[in-house]
Design an enzyme around this catalytic site. Sequence first.
Site, PDB file in Angstrom:
ATOM      1  N   ASP A  51       0.774  -1.297  -0.020  1.00  0.00           N
ATOM      2  CA  ASP A  51       0.069   0.222  -0.062  1.00  0.00           C
ATOM      3  C   ASP A  51       0.641   1.407  -0.407  1.00  0.00           C
ATOM      4  O   ASP A  51       1.457   1.578   0.916  1.00  0.00           O
ATOM      5  CB  ASP A  51      -1.192   0.012   1.226  1.00  0.00           C
ATOM      6  CG  ASP A  51      -1.496  -1.320   1.467  1.00  0.00           C
ATOM      7  OD1 ASP A  51      -1.079  -2.223   1.132  1.00  0.00           O
ATOM      8  OD2 ASP A  51      -2.632  -1.332   1.680  1.00  0.00           O
ATOM      9  N   ASN A  96      -3.991   4.312  -0.779  1.00  0.00           N
ATOM     10  CA  ASN A  96      -3.856   4.812  -0.540  1.00  0.00           C
ATOM     11  C   ASN A  96      -2.962   6.077  -1.346  1.00  0.00           C
ATOM     12  O   ASN A  96      -2.355   7.162  -0.265  1.00  0.00           O
ATOM     13  CB  ASN A  96      -3.226   4.265   1.310  1.00  0.00           C
ATOM     14  CG  ASN A  96      -3.743   3.456   1.711  1.00  0.00           C
ATOM     15  OD1 ASN A  96      -3.718   2.503   1.993  1.00  0.00           O
ATOM     16  ND2 ASN A  96      -5.214   3.178   2.484  1.00  0.00           N
ATOM     17  N   ASN A 149     -10.164  -2.020   0.831  1.00  0.00           N
ATOM     18  CA  ASN A 149     -11.300  -1.427   0.860  1.00  0.00           C
ATOM     19  C   ASN A 149     -11.434   0.118   0.828  1.00  0.00           C
ATOM     20  O   ASN A 149     -12.956   0.630   0.297  1.00  0.00           O
ATOM     21  CB  ASN A 149     -11.420  -1.378   2.457  1.00  0.00           C
ATOM     22  CG  ASN A 149     -10.408  -0.575   3.854  1.00  0.00           C
ATOM     23  OD1 ASN A 149      -9.007  -1.160   2.473  1.00  0.00           O
ATOM     24  ND2 ASN A 149     -10.025  -0.459   4.430  1.00  0.00           N
ATOM     25  N   HIS A 150     -10.277   1.212   0.733  1.00  0.00           N
ATOM     26  CA  HIS A 150     -10.319   1.952   0.685  1.00  0.00           C
ATOM     27  C   HIS A 150     -10.413   2.930  -0.977  1.00  0.00           C
ATOM     28  O   HIS A 150      -9.725   4.158  -0.998  1.00  0.00           O
ATOM     29  CB  HIS A 150      -8.727   2.726   1.019  1.00  0.00           C
ATOM     30  CG  HIS A 150      -8.925   3.291   2.621  1.00  0.00           C
ATOM     31  ND1 HIS A 150      -9.581   3.491   2.973  1.00  0.00           N
ATOM     32  CD2 HIS A 150      -7.867   2.449   3.217  1.00  0.00           C
ATOM     33  CE1 HIS A 150      -9.446   4.012   4.580  1.00  0.00           C
ATOM     34  NE2 HIS A 150      -8.481   2.861   5.014  1.00  0.00           N
ATOM     35  N   HIS A 153      -6.210  -8.565   0.791  1.00  0.00           N
ATOM     36  CA  HIS A 153      -5.806  -7.145   1.697  1.00  0.00           C
ATOM     37  C   HIS A 153      -7.436  -7.513   2.513  1.00  0.00           C
ATOM     38  O   HIS A 153      -8.447  -7.973   2.638  1.00  0.00           O
ATOM     39  CB  HIS A 153      -6.990  -6.537   0.776  1.00  0.00           C
ATOM     40  CG  HIS A 153      -6.538  -4.530   1.221  1.00  0.00           C
ATOM     41  ND1 HIS A 153      -5.571  -4.215   0.916  1.00  0.00           N
ATOM     42  CD2 HIS A 153      -6.945  -4.044   1.644  1.00  0.00           C
ATOM     43  CE1 HIS A 153      -4.993  -2.825   1.976  1.00  0.00           C
ATOM     44  NE2 HIS A 153      -6.856  -2.725   2.280  1.00  0.00           N
ATOM     45  N   HIS A 190      -0.294  -2.355   7.098  1.00  0.00           N
ATOM     46  CA  HIS A 190       0.921  -1.489   6.790  1.00  0.00           C
ATOM     47  C   HIS A 190       2.205  -1.959   7.527  1.00  0.00           C
ATOM     48  O   HIS A 190       2.681  -1.100   7.403  1.00  0.00           O
ATOM     49  CB  HIS A 190       0.259  -0.254   6.618  1.00  0.00           C
ATOM     50  CG  HIS A 190      -0.836   0.230   5.698  1.00  0.00           C
ATOM     51  ND1 HIS A 190      -0.824   1.766   5.262  1.00  0.00           N
ATOM     52  CD2 HIS A 190      -1.654  -0.454   4.944  1.00  0.00           C
ATOM     53  CE1 HIS A 190      -1.280   1.959   5.012  1.00  0.00           C
ATOM     54  NE2 HIS A 190      -1.822   0.683   4.270  1.00  0.00           N
TER      55      HIS A 190
HETATM   56 FE   LIG Z   1      -4.080   0.383   2.920  1.00  0.00          FE
HETATM   57 FE   LIG Z   2      -6.700  -1.076   3.098  1.00  0.00          FE
END
Ligand SMILES: [Fe+2]
Ligand SMILES: [Fe+2]
Lengths: 265, 265, 265, 265
Positions: D11, D43, D70-71, D154, D181
């Site tokens: 990420d 991200n 998810n982001h 993820h 992360h």
């Molecule tokens: Fe992330």
């Molecule tokens: Fe995430």
Amino acid sequence: MKKISALVLGDVVGQPGCRALFFKLPGLIKKYKADLVVVNGENASDGFGILPEDAEKFFSKGVDVITTGNHIWQKREIYPLMDKENSSIIRPANYPPGVPGSGSVTVNVKGEDVTVLNLLGRVRMGMPVDCPFRHSSDFLKKHNKSKIVIVDFHAEDVMEKESLAWYLDGKVSAVVGTHTHVQTADERILPGGTAYITDIGMTGPKDSVIGTKPEISIERSLTQLPLKVEVADNESVIHGVHLLIDAESGKAVSIDRIVQSETGE
Amino acid sequence: MKKISALVLGDVVGQPGCRALFFKLPGLIKKYKADLVVVNGENASDGFGILPEDAEKFFSKGVDVITTGNHIWQKREIYPLMDKENSSIIRPANYPPGVPGSGSVTVNVKGEDVTVLNLLGRVRMGMPVDCPFRHSSDFLKKHNKSKIVIVDFHAEDVMEKESLAWYLDGKVSAVVGTHTHVQTADERILPGGTAYITDIGMTGPKDSVIGTKPEISIERSLTQLPLKVEVADNESVIHGVHLLIDAESGKAVSIDRIVQSETGE
Amino acid sequence: MKKISALVLGDVVGQPGCRALFFKLPGLIKKYKADLVVVNGENASDGFGILPEDAEKFFSKGVDVITTGNHIWQKREIYPLMDKENSSIIRPANYPPGVPGSGSVTVNVKGEDVTVLNLLGRVRMGMPVDCPFRHSSDFLKKHNKSKIVIVDFHAEDVMEKESLAWYLDGKVSAVVGTHTHVQTADERILPGGTAYITDIGMTGPKDSVIGTKPEISIERSLTQLPLKVEVADNESVIHGVHLLIDAESGKAVSIDRIVQSETGE
Amino acid sequence: MKKISALVLGDVVGQPGCRALFFKLPGLIKKYKADLVVVNGENASDGFGILPEDAEKFFSKGVDVITTGNHIWQKREIYPLMDKENSSIIRPANYPPGVPGSGSVTVNVKGEDVTVLNLLGRVRMGMPVDCPFRHSSDFLKKHNKSKIVIVDFHAEDVMEKESLAWYLDGKVSAVVGTHTHVQTADERILPGGTAYITDIGMTGPKDSVIGTKPEISIERSLTQLPLKVEVADNESVIHGVHLLIDAESGKAVSIDRIVQSETGE
Ligand SMILES: [Fe+2]
Ligand SMILES: [Fe+2]
Ligand SMILES: [Fe+2]
Ligand SMILES: [Fe+2]
Ligand SMILES: [Fe+2]
Ligand SMILES: [Fe+2]
Ligand SMILES: [Fe+2]
Ligand SMILES: [Fe+2]
């Protein structure tokens, strides 16, 4: 027997909720001969928090104390008002030290001290604040002098809500749940004299999902996309309870549910 | 207009819940001229699942369909009964393929097919089963031929429950919530003709925390120790709803809450 | 410079984990000239808690302090040992008052006081214990006199773990994560002199899902049934870290990951 | 033996992460003789989602496939690019039908089809998407023709991640975790030939809390206020893995962790 008549009304949601509250509150106060009006305002401004101008209107229409919950922090403009001494806008008391505002307020009602204490649940809420059980116990032992204490327990989980009610039974006048936005039908007076209801429900649009537009909630459920909720706008209903409290003992005499449509009698 | 009169009663908790159900159900059936009795039995045996002997007693006392929820799996002895063809003991339909039992059953009531569909919520439940929205939609399109469909939506979150009700409005006769064990006061018929209530409440001991002993729940809250809950034993109350459904259209005519103490009239 | 050499080893899982620990610990102590051995034992007995006889074996093989976590409560037989004065079996310190045991212990290592403090995270753990940030800060200010402090932070969420490490940087010798059972590769010394790793990993069977049989975990994921996990049994690996700490300043000199198979050199 | 050399990088967080990636990727490609570069970009733009201009830069610097998580939904400007046929920007495949984009892409690498499949976990994530186990199984049986398949899983929960790896062992070339992360130290090749690591870590500022400013995260932890996180800005580190895959069998030959500081060699 000197009795305190108190209205406690649930989470006011957005403009439709405010509209119904402002229109109907004077009549409700008259009907119930209310000595005290407590309203949860955490969703008053667009659903998230409450702005100073909305809070002012609450007070001008007869609200004495504004309780809140997890959504209080989203409108920062209200923080200064919450920080004033004896502010009648309170936030859950069991937030950690250092946050704006106060978790309780004591008001004089017919010559009696009445304390309103706001607490936040921790189960399924995603916010590990301080223990509401220990916090309320400490508060009652060390900081409170009022015989009459009304607790707005803003929480999700039924086990936590019922447990706190049993824990505080006989120590406070009422434990009144908020946060789920749906009124429960379990109002009662516990053996020790504490009035209890799991949730008093919200004040907001009837054709909605906890006050917001159903079509957005359905789409969220179907797609799991982080769609923004929007306050619905249709006929609003005020939900809450009417409490009668014996001023001498602080015990509850009665608890009755209130359901008042903005268009109804 | 030919109407179906149905009782739907909430989660029966342990021996006290069974006792009240067995004692009072015959009278309720008579009072409501019930054509169909649906009872959620996920907590019937010690609070966790339902044993065959308890299920048999349900049926012998007049229950037609036993719905369940997340706790159904804890008594494995019931699996064979759930696996029988047309079993009247169902579990949430949106569990993944491969689990025991079936998620719906169709029974003949006064010459009409009535389908009972059991669904499980996914929000704040800790069990990511299949989507109840898509599952019910698929079910109604592909597998169901009944005009009359009663849904027991066993779920925690109000947003999810209200959203599903709006989603299914006009497609089923009723969406009736279970799982929280507290009856809500929001029973209504939605614009499309679907009866809805967020939760019908439980059938179990009144002085309790969702049917269990308050002192243990309080101790758990105070210490965060994983103490074992125990079913409370005192006067039990039956909670549920009475539905009247138009047999021709499948739409709801009325929904009324039932609160019946085991000692009361 | 007088240095303390400390081994901190991760969650020992069941019989396979114990077997590897007992077989290899003497060699590790020799290899690292360890002055202090801290081992997390919350999963030592069948995966849930630790029995007195297993704890005794830990000590007999060279372990000085047993830290634990959320699973410590599942074997009640250990409570009396935890309640002894200066018990070397500790549990997370930020459990509420009133639970068995103590959250820290101070041992004498080469003439120096070394304190081991056990803390529990609250994010995504389902147990709202007291705030580990405020608890550790209070502990260091009011109760601790040791210059050398090793923290076992038993937690799930990376944000919470990294935040606590930054919060305590310069105030303790090391913040060492446990609970996820997977060793992370982010060991480092923060600017203030505190050694940090998000998770030191577990001591248990390699071909497993956090120590348990993969086939059961897969079946659980596929069906969402509450199947009981079982400790896997195959070649075990010890995971942990080796810390070198400056005895005078209490600051970390080095942190190195340990990965030691029970069959390897 | 014809081998595919693939870099999979974690990420990328905000401007500092992009800066490190753009500066160091060409060198990494050369060093590892990479035939394929897969980077998680969820991200990349301010920490939440990825803007088209940032995605374009990824591709211009040598990235072949951008996976997400998810982001991804927070920058809507990227949706049209995700909706293009054979888009190299993918999102988790197990989102429900109807969301933008695709969950996999097949690219030609040295004459071989290589499929990258993106999946999302459901445990402790708050988003009940479709089952990643059944989804991946269906995908492999019905939709995939590539012998070489790299999965970016993820997800948060170690049990879910390890379970999926064991479930897919022998069926895909690699299961590579993202989202926490923090790089884990458990890279290995499972018995069936699938390379696995619980998390490859992020590409972002080193002195941070998962890429964000520690002081804000600490304040959030201490107060439970919903403070907005901000991407930290200091020396960034690229984290990921290098995979060698046998083109004929699709099995992994090796998996090695990559840790590359933007200032280091
Ligand atoms: Fe992330
Ligand atoms: Fe995430
Ligand atoms: Fe609210
Ligand atoms: Fe709320
Ligand atoms: Fe239940
Ligand atoms: Fe349930
Ligand atoms: Fe553990
Ligand atoms: Fe643990």
